[in-house]
Design an enzyme around this catalytic site. Structure first.
Site, PDB file in Angstrom:
ATOM      1  N   CYS A   1      52.751  31.533  14.731  1.00  0.00           N
ATOM      2  CA  CYS A   1      53.985  31.755  15.498  1.00  0.00           C
ATOM      3  C   CYS A   1      55.145  32.272  14.646  1.00  0.00           C
ATOM      4  CB  CYS A   1      54.397  30.478  16.220  1.00  0.00           C
ATOM      5  SG  CYS A   1      53.128  29.908  17.357  1.00  0.00           S
TER       6      CYS A   1
ATOM      7  N   HIS B   1      61.722  30.556  18.173  1.00  0.00           N
ATOM      8  CA  HIS B   1      60.364  30.669  18.714  1.00  0.00           C
ATOM      9  C   HIS B   1      60.257  29.709  19.895  1.00  0.00           C
ATOM     10  CE1 HIS B   1      56.138  30.555  19.240  1.00  0.00           C
ATOM     11  NE2 HIS B   1      56.001  29.335  18.746  1.00  0.00           N
TER      12      HIS B   1
ATOM     13  N   ASN C   1      54.381  29.722  25.580  1.00  0.00           N
ATOM     14  CA  ASN C   1      54.368  30.084  24.160  1.00  0.00           C
ATOM     15  C   ASN C   1      53.427  31.272  23.974  1.00  0.00           C
ATOM     16  OD1 ASN C   1      54.035  30.323  21.422  1.00  0.00           O
ATOM     17  ND2 ASN C   1      53.681  28.140  21.036  1.00  0.00           N
TER      18      ASN C   1
HETATM   19  N1  COA Z   1      49.116  16.728  31.413  1.00  0.00           N
HETATM   20  C1  COA Z   1      49.191  15.399  31.552  1.00  0.00           C
HETATM   21  N2  COA Z   1      49.078  14.566  30.488  1.00  0.00           N
HETATM   22  C2  COA Z   1      48.893  15.115  29.296  1.00  0.00           C
HETATM   23  C3  COA Z   1      48.811  16.508  29.095  1.00  0.00           C
HETATM   24  C4  COA Z   1      48.931  17.319  30.230  1.00  0.00           C
HETATM   25  N3  COA Z   1      48.869  18.664  30.156  1.00  0.00           N
HETATM   26  N4  COA Z   1      48.637  16.760  27.774  1.00  0.00           N
HETATM   27  C5  COA Z   1      48.605  15.564  27.161  1.00  0.00           C
HETATM   28  N5  COA Z   1      48.758  14.579  28.070  1.00  0.00           N
HETATM   29  C6  COA Z   1      48.777  13.149  27.849  1.00  0.00           C
HETATM   30  C7  COA Z   1      48.035  12.753  26.589  1.00  0.00           C
HETATM   31  O1  COA Z   1      46.654  12.649  26.832  1.00  0.00           O
HETATM   32  C8  COA Z   1      48.675  11.436  26.281  1.00  0.00           C
HETATM   33  O2  COA Z   1      48.104  10.452  27.092  1.00  0.00           O
HETATM   34  P1  COA Z   1      47.718   9.020  26.484  1.00  0.00           P
HETATM   35  O3  COA Z   1      49.026   8.440  26.048  1.00  0.00           O
HETATM   36  O4  COA Z   1      47.105   8.347  27.649  1.00  0.00           O
HETATM   37  O5  COA Z   1      46.792   9.313  25.363  1.00  0.00           O
HETATM   38  C9  COA Z   1      50.129  11.622  26.717  1.00  0.00           C
HETATM   39  O6  COA Z   1      50.109  12.732  27.627  1.00  0.00           O
HETATM   40  C10 COA Z   1      51.074  11.948  25.594  1.00  0.00           C
HETATM   41  O7  COA Z   1      50.473  12.938  24.789  1.00  0.00           O
HETATM   42  P2  COA Z   1      51.203  13.541  23.556  1.00  0.00           P
HETATM   43  O8  COA Z   1      50.312  14.557  22.910  1.00  0.00           O
HETATM   44  O9  COA Z   1      51.750  12.433  22.717  1.00  0.00           O
HETATM   45  O10 COA Z   1      52.417  14.277  24.297  1.00  0.00           O
HETATM   46  P3  COA Z   1      53.674  14.934  23.682  1.00  0.00           P
HETATM   47  O11 COA Z   1      54.861  14.373  24.298  1.00  0.00           O
HETATM   48  O12 COA Z   1      53.606  14.998  22.189  1.00  0.00           O
HETATM   49  O13 COA Z   1      53.539  16.430  24.213  1.00  0.00           O
HETATM   50  C11 COA Z   1      52.895  18.574  23.389  1.00  0.00           C
HETATM   51  C12 COA Z   1      52.418  17.205  23.843  1.00  0.00           C
HETATM   52  C13 COA Z   1      51.690  19.388  22.964  1.00  0.00           C
HETATM   53  C14 COA Z   1      53.576  19.249  24.569  1.00  0.00           C
HETATM   54  C15 COA Z   1      53.903  18.386  22.242  1.00  0.00           C
HETATM   55  O14 COA Z   1      53.365  17.548  21.262  1.00  0.00           O
HETATM   56  C16 COA Z   1      54.263  19.685  21.579  1.00  0.00           C
HETATM   57  O15 COA Z   1      54.869  20.555  22.179  1.00  0.00           O
HETATM   58  N6  COA Z   1      53.948  19.812  20.277  1.00  0.00           N
HETATM   59  C17 COA Z   1      54.280  21.008  19.528  1.00  0.00           C
HETATM   60  C18 COA Z   1      53.453  22.129  20.026  1.00  0.00           C
HETATM   61  C19 COA Z   1      53.783  23.401  19.369  1.00  0.00           C
HETATM   62  O16 COA Z   1      54.914  23.654  19.098  1.00  0.00           O
HETATM   63  N7  COA Z   1      52.737  24.187  19.162  1.00  0.00           N
HETATM   64  C20 COA Z   1      52.804  25.515  18.705  1.00  0.00           C
HETATM   65  C21 COA Z   1      53.183  25.605  17.299  1.00  0.00           C
HETATM   66  S1  COA Z   1      54.358  26.748  17.206  1.00  0.00           S
END
Ligand code: COA
Length: 344
Positions: free
Chosen positions: A116, A256, A286
């Site tokens: 990214c 980004h 994204n």
């Molecule tokens: N729908 C519903 N629930 C979901 C889900 C979805 N699409 N994706 C994950 N969950 C659930 C998980 O399974 C987890 O459940 P659990 O507690 O029962 O295990 C819960 O939601 C929390 O998951 P978590 O991964 O901790 O959520 P989060 O708040 O960290 O959000 C992202 C997940 C991916 C959105 C977030 O971590 C993020 O944006 N990270 C950075 C990503 C990024 O920038 N990537 C590109 C690099 S540039």
């Protein structure tokens, strides 16, 4: 001697016409519009569905209107760099393929892979060729077909990514505008949190890697989120201090578009009001290397010559950084009421 700088002399975006909405994703995986919206800020993504099309085709669709509106002939272009993590092929480079499709014959071409952060790495690299005087007209293609490496059974990643691309023209300038500074950093130990397991020389494609679904993005979102906020806000601070910039001196921050919560945290840590932070993640998701060009294209009509602009990104690698530039041209006049992002 007057310092030569590299200025963005034009920009255009392209996104494919097909949409993948949160309602669509609710039918595909165990998720909800409420979860996706509140955790990421995303409502829809554009997906390239046409068979036999790839990043080079998106690059051509962004570049043709750019060359037309800037009155640039393909013969003037002496360097093409493509920032992508989803190249058409492992080799040759997508820059070579895009240049061929555009009829560019006088340029050398290569790809930059920095996930990214690809656009900010590429602008910084391209600016060195221009500052040295060796190159005068650089075409940057920056985009990804993320749908080609997303597992649409994995709810943790499939809700985040979309397809999109931008094309930018860089030219020399001596009027004080252009790319003025950059702080770029990397940390390969972050690979464990964001990578694709197979398809490279470590684990070439095989029946086993396909059966194990290893040709898709793997992401451990929590650590990526934390490092993204630290990396983007930290390098913004460094670039601002080095250039004696207060938040009020900056016309626009272009982050980004990974997650609305990341963007808001970075803005608040650097004291930027959201009115001066570009954000369109709601409509595109994204798009990896596509996000910053799609923002700049969409906001082009608001950009004025001399505006201080900060670009900031974080991605797989880990890679991250911030670029400081002074905008070169009157965006309203250049855009002339035309749509800055082609959709077809
Ligand atoms: N729908 C519903 N629930 C979901 C889900 C979805 N699409 N994706 C994950 N969950 C659930 C998980 O399974 C987890 O459940 P659990 O507690 O029962 O295990 C819960 O939601 C929390 O998951 P978590 O991964 O901790 O959520 P989060 O708040 O960290 O959000 C992202 C997940 C991916 C959105 C977030 O971590 C993020 O944006 N990270 C950075 C990503 C990024 O920038 N990537 C590109 C690099 S540039």
């Amino acid at each position: 001697m007057t310092q030569i700088r590299a200025a963005i002399a034009g920009i255009h975006g392209y996104v494919p016409k097909d949409l993948l909405t949160n309602a669509d994703l609710e039918q595909m995986v165990d998720t909800s519009d409420e979860w996706i919206t509140s955790r990421t800020g995303i409502k829809q993504r554009h997906i390239l569905k046409e068979p036999n099309t790839a990043v080079s085709d998106m690059g051509v669709r962004a570049a043709r209107p750019l060359l037309e509106k800037t009155g640039t002939s393909v013969d003037e272009i002496d360097l093409v760099i493509c920032a992508t993590s989803t190249p058409d092929l492992v080799f040759p480079s997508t820059a070579c393929l895009t240049a061929d499709k555009l009829g560019i014959k006088n340029a050398f071409c290569f790809d930059v892979m920095a996930a990214c952060s690809g656009l900010i790495y590429t602008l910084t690299t391209a600016s060195k060729f221009i500052e040295s005087g060796s190159h005068k007209c650089v075409l940057v293609i920056s985009g990804d077909k993320m749908s080609s490496i997303i597992d649409y059974t994995d709810r943790k990643t499939c809700v985040i990514f979309g397809d999109g691309c931008g094309a930018l023209l860089l030219k020399p300038t001596t009027d004080g505008t252009g790319i003025l500074d950059a702080e770029l950093q990397s940390d390969g130990s972050g690979a464990q949190y964001l990578h694709m397991k197979a398809g490279g020389s470590l684990k070439p494609a095989s029946h086993e890697t396909v059966d194990a679904r290893e040709h898709f993005v793997f992401q451990d979102g929590g650590p990526v989120f934390k490092r993204a906020v630290q990396g983007m806000s930290g390098t913004l601070r460094t670039v601002m201090q080095r250039n004696d910039l207060a938040a009020d001196d900056v016309a626009w921050v272009v982050p980004h578009q990974a997650n609305e919560r990341i963007i808001r945290s970075v803005a608040s840590m650097a004291d930027f009001p959201m009115e001066r932070v570009m954000m369109n993640i709601e409509r595109y998701g994204n798009t990896t290397n596509g996000t910053i060009p799609l923002c700049l294209a969409e906001w082009e009509k608001h950009l004025k010559s001399g505006d201080n602009i900060l670009l900031t990104a974080f991605g797989g690698g880990f890679t991250w950084g911030s670029v400081y530039l002074k905008w070169h041209y009157d965006g309203a006049a250049a855009s002339n009421g035309q749509t800055p992002i082609s959709v077809f």
